[in-house]
Design a protein around this motif. Structure first.
Motif, PDB file in Angstrom:
ATOM      1  N   THR A   1       0.853  -1.184   0.000  1.00  0.00           N
ATOM      2  CA  THR A   1       0.000   0.000   0.000  1.00  0.00           C
ATOM      3  C   THR A   1       0.888   1.233   0.000  1.00  0.00           C
TER       4      THR A   1
ATOM      5  N   ASP B   1       1.362   4.690   2.122  1.00  0.00           N
ATOM      6  CA  ASP B   1       0.914   5.337   3.357  1.00  0.00           C
ATOM      7  C   ASP B   1       0.639   6.825   3.145  1.00  0.00           C
TER       8      ASP B   1
ATOM      9  N   SER C   1     -11.713   1.814  11.448  1.00  0.00           N
ATOM     10  CA  SER C   1     -10.456   1.353  10.886  1.00  0.00           C
ATOM     11  C   SER C   1      -9.291   1.681  11.805  1.00  0.00           C
TER      12      SER C   1
ATOM     13  N   SER D   1      -4.671   1.953  11.947  1.00  0.00           N
ATOM     14  CA  SER D   1      -3.419   2.124  11.230  1.00  0.00           C
ATOM     15  C   SER D   1      -2.290   1.953  12.238  1.00  0.00           C
TER      16      SER D   1
ATOM     17  N   GLU E   1      -9.867   6.447   7.661  1.00  0.00           N
ATOM     18  CA  GLU E   1      -9.430   5.839   6.403  1.00  0.00           C
ATOM     19  C   GLU E   1      -8.100   5.132   6.623  1.00  0.00           C
ATOM     20  N   PRO E   2      -8.080   3.805   6.533  1.00  0.00           N
ATOM     21  CA  PRO E   2      -6.830   3.071   6.767  1.00  0.00           C
ATOM     22  C   PRO E   2      -5.943   3.048   5.523  1.00  0.00           C
TER      23      PRO E   2
ATOM     24  N   PHE F   1      -4.245   0.353   4.781  1.00  0.00           N
ATOM     25  CA  PHE F   1      -4.596  -0.988   4.297  1.00  0.00           C
ATOM     26  C   PHE F   1      -6.104  -1.162   4.416  1.00  0.00           C
ATOM     27  N   GLU F   2      -6.768  -1.430   3.323  1.00  0.00           N
ATOM     28  CA  GLU F   2      -8.223  -1.595   3.322  1.00  0.00           C
ATOM     29  C   GLU F   2      -8.670  -2.666   4.329  1.00  0.00           C
ATOM     30  N   GLN F   3      -7.837  -3.687   4.539  1.00  0.00           N
ATOM     31  CA  GLN F   3      -8.184  -4.789   5.432  1.00  0.00           C
ATOM     32  C   GLN F   3      -8.043  -4.439   6.915  1.00  0.00           C
TER      33      GLN F   3
ATOM     34  N   ARG G   1      -9.314  -3.218   9.600  1.00  0.00           N
ATOM     35  CA  ARG G   1     -10.623  -2.805  10.109  1.00  0.00           C
ATOM     36  C   ARG G   1     -10.861  -3.297  11.527  1.00  0.00           C
TER      37      ARG G   1
END
Length: 175
Positions: free
Chosen positions: A35, A37, A108, A110, A141-142, A144-146, A148
């Protein structure tokens, strides 16, 4: 115990043992997923790159060190990534954060890390093999989409013990 389930997001009003709880659980960082950052750095974490032991990472809001909300209390290295449970403190600021977590406005996380062993791929991606995990931030908003929050556990105020502190009374002054 009150349990609301929507997809993979769960809200519990008490811990499984019936004790009051103020915690969040989820995936902190997935393994082998690249990703970019917030600083524009391409990054990917290798399996086992974050420690499961040692000093617990602080739980922050928005990567702001002035907004400490609690501590990461459990860390588990899985094939998917680093799972976590974090406990929120009993403060007014953490209460506000908990309200946003309960309504799903914040969902989310991080990680904040200091890479100690890493390399760079041909496309410039930093491949983190080992890092010191300093904080976990609750974010909207992370990177990494995962990453969570999958579970929020919170005791409602009426579930908590009443304050037994006596209310001071004042006597009228007599001259």
């Amino acid at each position: 115990m009150l349990r609301l389930t929507s997809g993979s997001f769960t809200v519990d009003a008490a811990a499984p043992d019936g004790q009051p709880s103020r915690s969040i659980t989820g995936l902190a960082v997935p393994w082998n997923v690249a990703t970019t950052d917030s600083l524009g750095t391409k990054v990917m974490f290798m399996p086992g790159s974050l420690p499961e032991d040692g000093r617990p990472p602080r739980l922050l809001e928005g990567h702001d060190p002035a907004k400490v909300r609690g501590l990461v209390s459990e860390r588990a290295n899985t094939s998917e990534g680093m799972m976590f449970t974090a406990r929120l403190a009993s403060t007014r600021d953490a209460d506000d954060t908990m309200a946003l977590l309960l309504m799903g406005a914040l969902d989310s996380v991080s990680v904040g890390v200091i890479p100690t062993k890493f390399s760079h791929s041909t496309d410039g991606t930093m491949i983190v093999e080992e890092a010191r995990w300093t904080e976990l931030s609750i974010v909207s908003e992370p990177a990494f989409e995962q990453a969570r929050i999958e579970k929020v556990a919170a005791s409602s105020p009426e579930d908590e013990e009443p304050d037994e502190t006596p209310t001071p009374t004042t006597d009228q002054e007599v001259e």
